[in-house]
Design a protein around this motif. Structure first.
Motif, PDB file in Angstrom:
ATOM      1  N   SER A  83      52.848  49.547  73.990  1.00  0.00           N
ATOM      2  CA  SER A  83      53.571  50.815  74.128  1.00  0.00           C
ATOM      3  C   SER A  83      55.019  50.704  73.662  1.00  0.00           C
ATOM      4  O   SER A  83      55.587  51.678  73.147  1.00  0.00           O
ATOM      5  N   SER A  84      55.620  49.525  73.800  1.00  0.00           N
ATOM      6  CA  SER A  84      57.011  49.352  73.376  1.00  0.00           C
ATOM      7  C   SER A  84      57.155  49.375  71.855  1.00  0.00           C
ATOM      8  O   SER A  84      58.272  49.537  71.352  1.00  0.00           O
ATOM      9  N   THR A  85      56.053  49.202  71.136  1.00  0.00           N
ATOM     10  CA  THR A  85      56.118  49.204  69.671  1.00  0.00           C
ATOM     11  C   THR A  85      55.446  50.426  69.064  1.00  0.00           C
ATOM     12  O   THR A  85      55.319  50.517  67.844  1.00  0.00           O
ATOM     13  N   PHE A  86      55.022  51.376  69.905  1.00  0.00           N
ATOM     14  CA  PHE A  86      54.340  52.555  69.368  1.00  0.00           C
ATOM     15  C   PHE A  86      55.236  53.341  68.428  1.00  0.00           C
ATOM     16  O   PHE A  86      54.775  53.916  67.429  1.00  0.00           O
ATOM     17  N   ASP A  87      56.533  53.380  68.719  1.00  0.00           N
ATOM     18  CA  ASP A  87      57.464  54.112  67.854  1.00  0.00           C
ATOM     19  C   ASP A  87      57.649  53.440  66.492  1.00  0.00           C
ATOM     20  O   ASP A  87      58.235  54.038  65.586  1.00  0.00           O
ATOM     21  N   HIS A  91      56.630  57.234  60.551  1.00  0.00           N
ATOM     22  CA  HIS A  91      58.029  57.486  60.196  1.00  0.00           C
ATOM     23  C   HIS A  91      58.406  58.901  60.626  1.00  0.00           C
ATOM     24  O   HIS A  91      57.655  59.858  60.380  1.00  0.00           O
ATOM     25  N   VAL A  92      59.562  59.034  61.266  1.00  0.00           N
ATOM     26  CA  VAL A  92      60.061  60.341  61.699  1.00  0.00           C
ATOM     27  C   VAL A  92      61.111  60.813  60.699  1.00  0.00           C
ATOM     28  O   VAL A  92      62.112  60.118  60.466  1.00  0.00           O
ATOM     29  N   SER A  96      62.406  65.719  62.450  1.00  0.00           N
ATOM     30  CA  SER A  96      61.779  65.137  63.645  1.00  0.00           C
ATOM     31  C   SER A  96      60.251  65.204  63.589  1.00  0.00           C
ATOM     32  O   SER A  96      59.572  65.204  64.626  1.00  0.00           O
ATOM     33  N   ARG A  98      56.756  63.408  62.597  1.00  0.00           N
ATOM     34  CA  ARG A  98      56.271  62.045  62.400  1.00  0.00           C
ATOM     35  C   ARG A  98      55.163  62.015  61.349  1.00  0.00           C
ATOM     36  O   ARG A  98      54.193  62.777  61.420  1.00  0.00           O
ATOM     37  N   ASN A 405      59.787  57.159  80.705  1.00  0.00           N
ATOM     38  CA  ASN A 405      58.563  57.119  79.941  1.00  0.00           C
ATOM     39  C   ASN A 405      57.423  56.620  80.823  1.00  0.00           C
ATOM     40  O   ASN A 405      57.541  55.601  81.497  1.00  0.00           O
TER      41      ASN A 405
END
Length: 484
Positions: A83-87, A91-92, A96, A98, A405
């Protein structure tokens, strides 16, 4: 290149996790995902079969393309990300929005993880820690079906996303059949809800102790039991059966990875009945039933029954809608529709209870009924404490939900529901203590203490009389009930 369209089928955190696919379609240009909390062996609250200390996601699927695209190159990607690397996936842009698929436009924009070699694939930044794991399934022959059997190891505790992406135009729609296993060191139970197992184990022990003590007292005082005490017995029994049902449901879930509909619906039904009867029990206690009056009267009884039935129906529908993991738009509207009446009925229960107990305390004070007044004052303090705690807990839930989150606090999500089970148990124990069976409880319930000057040294209820010790006497309100 077809612009990526994103469908996020976010299944409830209390769903599967040996999940089966049966010709489910992955649309071209779409991305689908599931997420589950997984512990490593070092962080796991328990270790045992069937996990036996291992953490992984196993994929065993057959992917079949439609006939129109079977002669063209195709690719589907399976992506596993913490989950910490989902972002770091996609690309956004400046608006805004994605973008998950690597296109020529993003290649020209020098987006990390998007190059000529990645064109037509999902964007996964190489800077993510822990590393984003990607498994490609490609079609290079005329065969319409490709099989993928792959294990994704879990190296860090957290919520993990498994994504299916289809970005290449020539791939077409793909049907998926097979299964996916999400394994924790102790079994299939998702990490978000594991702590319900020790919670219900504790509640089973608590209800067994309460039922044993309460049952022994009821047997000893069986000739002097009030109807109210029978109601308490029913609520205790329901609480015990409910806790046992939920406990074995979660154990079955952990051992098999699947959740049978029957036990879940049965447990939900028990929870709803217990929740309704608990509210009604608190209400009729505050109305003076069993202590100040032998019955509620026709009008009051009908109002209580009507409120209980409306609450039970509304709450049951809302619970079923909430538990349905793949909720349709219609179900979401039904759930939202019944959320407001449930909240309104809860408020009505609270206001009515507050009004009744305040009125009875005032009445007992004016009539100098010190013995009964002490009981109601103690219960008032208990209700006030639980009400303040409940409001504080609800406010905490709201701010916690809005301010952080969910993927960060995944290990504590169970407390939002679990705490209410504990509150119900505490209030039930308080009622059982204050209205425990005792000799001549019926005579005491229908008696009234005479106001006299002087200190009270004590009260004594004998088998056939209500006598005075020191300066306190009791007289019966209604001679017709003298020795009931």
């Amino acid at each position: 290149m077809l612009r990526a369209l994103v469908l996020l089928f976010l299944f409830g955190w209390s769903s599967a996790y040996l999940y089966s696919y049966n010709n489910e379609v992955l649309k071209l240009g779409h991305l689908e995902y599931r997420r589950v909390g997984i512990f490593t062996k070092q962080d796991a609250p328990a270790v045992g079969p069937p996990g036996n200390g291992e953490s992984y996601i196993d994929v065993d699927l057959e992917l079949t393309r439609d006939d129109e695209h079977m002669n063209r190159v195709g690719i589907v990607q399976l992506v596993v990300a913490h989950s910490s690397t989902f972002d770091f996936i996609g690309h956004v842009d400046e608006q805004s929005k994605r973008h998950f698929c690597c296109t020529q436009y993003l290649i020209n924009s020098n987006i990390p993880g998007c190059s000529l070699l990645q064109q037509g694939k999902v964007i996964a930044s190489p800077f993510a820690v822990p590393e984003i794991q990607v498994k490609d399934v490609t079609w290079v022959s005329v065969s319409p079906t490709e099989r993928v059997a792959h294990r994704f190891p879990i190296t860090q505790s957290g919520r993990y996303y498994l994504l299916f992406s289809s970005c290449l135009n020539s791939t077409g729609d793909v049907k998926m059949s097979g299964k996916i296993e999400w394994m924790n060191p102790y079994g299939y139970l998702p990490g978000e809800i594991y702590y319900f197992v020790p919670l219900f184990r504790f509640l089973i022990l608590g209800y067994v102790i309460l039922a044993s003590v309460w049952g022994a007292m009821c047997v000893m005082m069986r000739h002097d039991l009030m109807t109210l005490q029978h109601y308490v017995s029913v609520v205790i029994a329901l609480g015990l059966i409910e806790s046992i049902t939920w406990y074995f449901d979660y154990q079955l879930f952990n051992n098999t990875g699947l959740r049978a509909v029957g036990p879940v619906l049965f447990a939900m039904l028990l929870s709803n009945i217990k929740r309704t009867l608990s509210r009604l029990l608190v209400l009729i206690v505050c109305m003076g039933y069993g202590v100040m009056k032998p019955s509620l009267g026709f009008d009051q009884r009908n109002k209580v029954i009507a409120l209980g039935l409306i609450y039970a129906i509304s709450s049951s529908i809302h619970d079923v809608m909430s538990a349905h993991s793949q909720m349709t738009l219609l179900m979401q509207h039904i759930r939202a529709f019944f959320l407001f009446p449930v909240a309104a009925l809860d408020s009505l229960f609270f206001l009515w209870t507050l009004q009744e107990i305040s009125s009875n305390i005032q009445q007992l004070t004016s009539r100098h009924q010190e013995a009964k007044l002490r009981v109601y004052q103690r219960f008032w303090y208990i209700l006030l404490t639980t009400a303040v705690f409940s409001v504080a807990w609800a406010v905490y839930q709201v701010f916690n939900t809005m301010g952080s989150n969910e993927d960060i606090r995944w290990t504590t999500l169970w407390t939002f529901e679990g705490m209410w089970h504990i509150i119900y148990f505490v209030v039930l124990v308080a009622i059982a203590i204050l209205w425990r069976p005792s000799a001549n409880a019926t005579a005491y319930a229908f008696s009234e203490q005479l106001a006299v000057d002087g200190d009270e040294d004590g009260l004594e209820l004998t088998a056939n009389t209500i006598s005075r010790t020191s300066d306190t006497t009791f007289a019966d309100d209604d001679q017709d009930h003298d020795h009931q």
